[in-house]
Write a protein that holds these residues in place. Structure first.
Motif, mmCIF file in Angstrom:
data_model
loop_
_atom_site.group_PDB
_atom_site.id
_atom_site.type_symbol
_atom_site.label_atom_id
_atom_site.label_comp_id
_atom_site.label_asym_id
_atom_site.label_seq_id
_atom_site.Cartn_x
_atom_site.Cartn_y
_atom_site.Cartn_z
ATOM 1 N N ALA A 269 0.854 -1.177 0.000
ATOM 2 C CA ALA A 269 0.000 0.000 0.000
ATOM 3 C C ALA A 269 0.894 1.232 0.000
ATOM 4 O O ALA A 269 2.026 1.194 0.485
ATOM 5 C CB ALA A 269 -0.913 -0.004 1.227
ATOM 6 N N ARG A 275 -5.828 2.047 1.950
ATOM 7 C CA ARG A 275 -5.295 0.959 2.773
ATOM 8 C C ARG A 275 -6.479 0.161 3.278
ATOM 9 O O ARG A 275 -7.312 0.679 4.020
ATOM 10 C CB ARG A 275 -4.467 1.514 3.938
ATOM 11 C CG ARG A 275 -3.340 2.438 3.471
ATOM 12 C CD ARG A 275 -2.678 3.144 4.642
ATOM 13 N NE ARG A 275 -2.084 4.398 4.201
ATOM 14 C CZ ARG A 275 -1.707 5.379 5.015
ATOM 15 N NH1 ARG A 275 -1.855 5.229 6.328
ATOM 16 N NH2 ARG A 275 -1.190 6.490 4.537
ATOM 17 N N LEU A 276 -6.545 -1.090 2.843
ATOM 18 C CA LEU A 276 -7.681 -1.944 3.146
ATOM 19 C C LEU A 276 -7.229 -3.134 3.966
ATOM 20 O O LEU A 276 -6.136 -3.664 3.757
ATOM 21 C CB LEU A 276 -8.333 -2.438 1.846
ATOM 22 C CG LEU A 276 -8.804 -1.354 0.867
ATOM 23 C CD1 LEU A 276 -9.258 -1.993 -0.438
ATOM 24 C CD2 LEU A 276 -9.916 -0.526 1.495
ATOM 25 N N CYS A 279 -5.263 -6.473 2.597
ATOM 26 C CA CYS A 279 -4.839 -6.113 1.243
ATOM 27 C C CYS A 279 -3.425 -5.546 1.300
ATOM 28 O O CYS A 279 -3.161 -4.612 2.052
ATOM 29 C CB CYS A 279 -5.788 -5.079 0.652
ATOM 30 S SG CYS A 279 -5.357 -4.525 -1.016
ATOM 31 N N GLY A 303 -10.496 -10.583 -8.308
ATOM 32 C CA GLY A 303 -10.584 -10.387 -6.873
ATOM 33 C C GLY A 303 -11.112 -11.576 -6.109
ATOM 34 O O GLY A 303 -11.212 -11.523 -4.879
ATOM 35 N N VAL A 344 -6.109 -11.050 -7.135
ATOM 36 C CA VAL A 344 -5.856 -9.700 -7.631
ATOM 37 C C VAL A 344 -7.149 -9.201 -8.276
ATOM 38 O O VAL A 344 -7.757 -9.919 -9.080
ATOM 39 C CB VAL A 344 -4.716 -9.661 -8.665
ATOM 40 C CG1 VAL A 344 -4.415 -8.221 -9.077
ATOM 41 C CG2 VAL A 344 -3.463 -10.322 -8.106
ATOM 42 N N ASP A 345 -7.560 -8.006 -7.924
ATOM 43 C CA ASP A 345 -8.797 -7.487 -8.517
ATOM 44 C C ASP A 345 -8.490 -6.641 -9.748
ATOM 45 O O ASP A 345 -7.321 -6.456 -10.131
ATOM 46 C CB ASP A 345 -9.622 -6.723 -7.488
ATOM 47 C CG ASP A 345 -8.971 -5.433 -6.999
ATOM 48 O OD1 ASP A 345 -8.026 -4.937 -7.650
ATOM 49 O OD2 ASP A 345 -9.400 -4.913 -5.952
ATOM 50 N N ARG A 349 -5.257 -4.513 -6.988
ATOM 51 C CA ARG A 349 -5.043 -4.702 -5.556
ATOM 52 C C ARG A 349 -4.826 -6.182 -5.255
ATOM 53 O O ARG A 349 -5.623 -7.032 -5.662
ATOM 54 C CB ARG A 349 -6.227 -4.157 -4.765
ATOM 55 C CG ARG A 349 -6.353 -2.638 -4.826
ATOM 56 C CD ARG A 349 -7.537 -2.165 -4.004
ATOM 57 N NE ARG A 349 -8.774 -2.537 -4.671
ATOM 58 C CZ ARG A 349 -9.486 -1.719 -5.452
ATOM 59 N NH1 ARG A 349 -9.057 -0.492 -5.672
ATOM 60 N NH2 ARG A 349 -10.608 -2.125 -6.000
ATOM 61 N N HIS A 350 -3.757 -6.468 -4.520
ATOM 62 C CA HIS A 350 -3.356 -7.840 -4.226
ATOM 63 C C HIS A 350 -3.744 -8.226 -2.795
ATOM 64 O O HIS A 350 -3.549 -7.450 -1.858
ATOM 65 C CB HIS A 350 -1.831 -7.999 -4.366
ATOM 66 C CG HIS A 350 -1.330 -7.931 -5.769
ATOM 67 N ND1 HIS A 350 -1.518 -6.828 -6.581
ATOM 68 C CD2 HIS A 350 -0.646 -8.843 -6.518
ATOM 69 C CE1 HIS A 350 -0.961 -7.053 -7.767
ATOM 70 N NE2 HIS A 350 -0.428 -8.262 -7.746
ATOM 71 N N ARG A 351 -4.267 -9.432 -2.662
ATOM 72 C CA ARG A 351 -4.543 -10.025 -1.356
ATOM 73 C C ARG A 351 -3.848 -11.375 -1.302
ATOM 74 O O ARG A 351 -3.993 -12.185 -2.221
ATOM 75 C CB ARG A 351 -6.048 -10.201 -1.115
ATOM 76 C CG ARG A 351 -6.828 -8.897 -1.037
ATOM 77 C CD ARG A 351 -8.316 -9.148 -0.800
ATOM 78 N NE ARG A 351 -9.066 -7.919 -0.832
ATOM 79 C CZ ARG A 351 -9.324 -7.146 0.222
ATOM 80 N NH1 ARG A 351 -8.873 -7.523 1.415
ATOM 81 N NH2 ARG A 351 -10.022 -6.030 0.109
ATOM 82 N N GLU A 372 -8.805 -16.267 3.869
ATOM 83 C CA GLU A 372 -10.151 -15.706 3.805
ATOM 84 C C GLU A 372 -11.016 -16.254 4.943
ATOM 85 O O GLU A 372 -11.774 -15.524 5.579
ATOM 86 C CB GLU A 372 -10.765 -16.058 2.451
ATOM 87 C CG GLU A 372 -12.113 -15.432 2.180
ATOM 88 C CD GLU A 372 -12.656 -15.791 0.812
ATOM 89 O OE1 GLU A 372 -13.522 -15.045 0.327
ATOM 90 O OE2 GLU A 372 -12.236 -16.810 0.241
#
Length: 452
Positions: A269, A275-276, A279, A303, A344-345, A349-351, A372
């Motif tokens: 981020a 900032r999530l 994420c 995502g 990735v959405d 944005r990467h998770r 998750e």
């Protein structure tokens, strides 16, 4: 001037209470460099001390690869690291069977900067599938990684960096020490990363692992960090409830970032971006990412669909020491296969949902990311900690199994709770209540121990 270590500035470093001005540090490091010049490789017992910083900087000045040894490692691990690395000298006084080089005294010699491709650090991985592997980190990779972070975090000489992380990992040593030197910012290493020490340091840029932030968020001194600029979390996923409590108590939404020993930090981020929770943000400057299925085909960036994260970047390592087969397996056509599962959405944005080996659960034809489910469990007010993994199931192949630390709640309650936020196939089929989760020094849950 040594370009890797930044320009000469009036800079102060405080390491576990010992204060070093930059000039004193460089003079002591020059003394070390003069004593080890020409060596092939050296090691340092990487305690949280000024001597460790002097030793590492001295090796970098001399252009000699340096191996930081975890001070709490067992004798078998140390023998493996010293033997595998070929370290010829030990910087410091600990008796590990190598000639010792003192890190006291000063020197004033000038040293020629090695090429960017030369190895600066040999960092040993945790060795989840065998003995630890030596990761060859080039000087150019260190510089590229730190410059990309400086841009993403607006890191300048005006910052005061605060952390209390180990000095034998990327997080504490490369970011927390070499990053401060390269940026020219003041550094306060607190010795131990206690909430009280972090609050007393009055920093602008704080580094911590989730365990550090969890303890700080629940402490009486959390509000003292309201004057900071950025709180950065890494080395393990930050639970969403800790993210929320940090924001409530400090006024800061923490910056999460992603990296590995082999890649340094590649995704983060930004200081001026969103900032999530859960994420890790966007690729840093110069970093490319892909998401692939097990057969190598691209996974959609929707995502939702998990795939292995592969990266290409100027901060990627040069390979594993003495392990050409492992290097070839991990590095293919310039892309490093992380072994981490991510989504990735469409906005990039990467998770990170976990490791392919432990955190990608294949149940009844579905692919489920353990992270998750862990976040869903942690959203329940009775749950303090949670770890999820796949365990054998005669019909589904694997079932979702949860290990939780919680009070006043039943397994049925938690299974139902997960079902209110996630798809039915992602609900745990078994919940084990435990007193503690096994963790390593950086706070990562050791799921292999849970599985056994």
């Amino acid at each position: 001037m040594n370009r890797l270590l930044g320009d000469e500035r009036d800079q102060k470093l405080t390491i576990a209470g010992e204060v070093l001005g930059r000039q004193e540090l460089m003079a002591r490091a020059a003394g070390v460099a003069g004593r080890i010049s020409g060596a092939g490789c050296v090691a340092v017992n990487a305690t949280a001390s000024a001597d460790t910083v002097v030793a590492v900087v001295g090796a970098l000045l001399a252009g000699v690869p340096v191996v930081p040894l975890p001070p709490d490692s067992g004798i078998g691990e140390r023998r493996h690291i010293l033997g595998d690395s070929g370290a010829e000298l030990l910087l410091g006084t600990d008796d590990l069977g190598l000639p010792a080089v003192p890190v006291t005294g000063t020197g004033d010699g000038s040293f020629t900067e090695p090429p960017a491709g030369a190895t600066g650090l040999i960092l040993y991985t945790s060795g989840t599938t065998g003995p630890p592997k030596g990761v060859l980190i080039s000087r150019g990779a260190i510089a590229a990684g730190l410059d990309a972070l400086a841009e993403a975090w607006a890191w300048t000489p005006e910052d005061r960096v605060v952390h209390g992380l180990p000095l034998f990992h990327v997080h504490g040593l490369v970011l927390g020490v070499l990053g401060a030197l390269r940026a020219g910012s003041e550094l306060v290493h607190t010795g131990r990363p206690t909430p009280e020490a972090y609050a007393a340091a009055r920093g602008s840029l704080y580094f911590g692992v989730p365990t550090v932030w969890s303890r700080l968020a629940s402490s009486a001194v959390a509000g003292e960090l309201r004057g900071a600029r950025l709180l950065v979390s890494g080395s393990a996923p930050l639970p969403a409830p800790v993210f929320a409590e940090l924001e409530a108590r400090t006024g800061h939404r923490p910056v999460e970032r992603y990296g590995m020993t082999e890649t340094l930090i590649t995704i983060s981020a930004r200081h001026d971006g969103e900032r999530l929770p859960a994420c890790v943000g966007l690729p840093l400057r110069g970093v490319e990412t892909r998401l692939v299925h097990e057969d190598g085909s691209p996974a959609p960036r929707d995502g939702e669909t998990p795939g292995e994260l592969v990266v290409r970047a100027p901060m990627i390592f040069n390979g594993y020491l003495n392990r050409p087969e492992a290097t070839a397996e991990a590095l293919r056509d310039g892309w490093f296969h992380t072994g981490d599962i991510a989504t990735v959405d469409a906005g990039g944005r990467h998770r990170i949902v976990g490791r392919a080996s432990t955190d990608l659960i294949k149940s009844g034809g579905y692919k489920i990311g353990a992270g998750e489910v862990e976040n869903a469990l942690l959203a329940h007010p009775a749950v303090r900690e949670a770890a999820v993994l796949g365990t054998p199931h005669p019909d589904l192949g694997e079932q979702v199994t949860a290990f939780v630390i919680a009070d006043g709640v039943s397994a049925a309650d938690l299974i139902s709770h997960v079902g209110t936020t996630l798809s039915a196939h992602k609900r745990p089929r078994t919940v084990h209540f435990v007193d503690a989760l096994p963790r390593n020094a950086l706070g990562k849950v050791q799921k292999k121990l849970l599985r056994s």
